[in-house]
Design a protein around this motif. Structure first.
Motif, short mmCIF file in Angstrom:
data_model
loop_
_atom_site.label_atom_id
_atom_site.label_comp_id
_atom_site.label_asym_id
_atom_site.label_seq_id
_atom_site.Cartn_x
_atom_site.Cartn_y
_atom_site.Cartn_z
N ASP A 6 0.80 -1.22 0.00
CA ASP A 6 0.00 0.00 0.00
C ASP A 6 0.83 1.27 0.00
OD1 ASP A 6 0.86 -0.25 2.62
OD2 ASP A 6 -1.13 -0.06 3.51
N GLU A 7 2.05 1.24 0.53
CA GLU A 7 2.90 2.43 0.54
C GLU A 7 3.18 2.94 -0.87
OE1 GLU A 7 6.44 1.69 2.79
OE2 GLU A 7 5.31 0.97 4.51
N GLU A 8 3.23 2.05 -1.83
CA GLU A 8 3.51 2.42 -3.21
C GLU A 8 2.29 2.21 -4.11
OE1 GLU A 8 6.37 3.75 -4.45
OE2 GLU A 8 7.25 3.76 -2.44
N ASP A 9 1.16 1.76 -3.53
CA ASP A 9 -0.05 1.44 -4.29
C ASP A 9 0.31 0.52 -5.46
OD1 ASP A 9 -2.70 1.33 -5.04
OD2 ASP A 9 -2.67 3.27 -6.07
N THR A 10 0.99 -0.58 -5.13
CA THR A 10 1.49 -1.50 -6.15
C THR A 10 1.10 -2.94 -5.83
OG1 THR A 10 3.39 -0.05 -6.54
CG2 THR A 10 3.58 -2.32 -7.33
N GLY A 30 -0.78 1.89 -9.04
CA GLY A 30 -1.82 2.90 -9.07
C GLY A 30 -3.20 2.34 -9.40
N PRO A 31 -4.20 3.24 -9.37
CA PRO A 31 -5.57 2.81 -9.64
C PRO A 31 -5.77 2.28 -11.06
CG PRO A 31 -5.46 5.20 -9.34
CD PRO A 31 -4.10 4.65 -9.02
N GLU A 32 -4.92 2.72 -11.99
CA GLU A 32 -5.02 2.25 -13.37
C GLU A 32 -4.29 0.92 -13.57
OE1 GLU A 32 -3.59 5.40 -12.79
OE2 GLU A 32 -5.52 6.40 -12.88
N LEU A 33 -3.59 0.44 -12.52
CA LEU A 33 -2.80 -0.80 -12.59
C LEU A 33 -1.83 -0.75 -13.77
CD1 LEU A 33 -5.58 -3.40 -11.72
CD2 LEU A 33 -3.84 -2.42 -10.20
N THR A 34 -1.06 0.31 -13.81
CA THR A 34 -0.07 0.52 -14.86
C THR A 34 1.11 -0.42 -14.65
OG1 THR A 34 -0.69 2.85 -14.97
CG2 THR A 34 1.44 2.25 -15.93
N PRO A 35 1.47 -1.21 -15.66
CA PRO A 35 2.63 -2.09 -15.50
C PRO A 35 3.92 -1.28 -15.38
CG PRO A 35 1.31 -2.73 -17.41
CD PRO A 35 0.81 -1.40 -16.95
#
Length: 100
Positions: A6-10, A30-35
């Motif tokens: 959660d610290e990096e939202d990853t 992130g919320p977009e789940l960017t690779p």
């Protein structure tokens, strides 16, 4: 398996071998789940041996350097091979299509 940091939202997705070494790893941020990583240990080793490690790392990232048995503070969720492949394929394709 997968874990959330959660610290990096990853989200981290891992394919591990019988000894617990990570052989493929995906990181979605992130919320977009960017690779931000879609790395293969075998490819990383080939790139290292060929002197192209910097190129590989900048395009695909790296895999974890310790076996999962030595990790602290994670609570992994088990995935099937099919579930991992559903994440790996699109993430890898997106990472591979980025300009170098």
């Amino acid at each position: 398996m997968r874990c959330y940091w959660d610290e990096e939202d990853t989200w981290f997705y891992f394919e591990v071998d019988a000894e617990g070494w990570v052989i493929r790893q995906v990181e979605l941020q992130g919320p977009e789940l960017t690779p931000i990583a879609a790395a293969s240990l075998a490819e990383w080793q080939e790139a290292r041996d060929a002197g192209r490690l910097d190129e590989y790392d900048s395009k695909f990232g790296i895999t974890a350097e310790l076996p999962v048995s030595e990790w602290e503070g994670h609570d992994p969720e088990q995935l099937t091979s099919e579930e991992f492949e559903e994440i790996w394929g699109p993430a890898r394709q997106q990472m591979a299509s980025r300009p170098s």
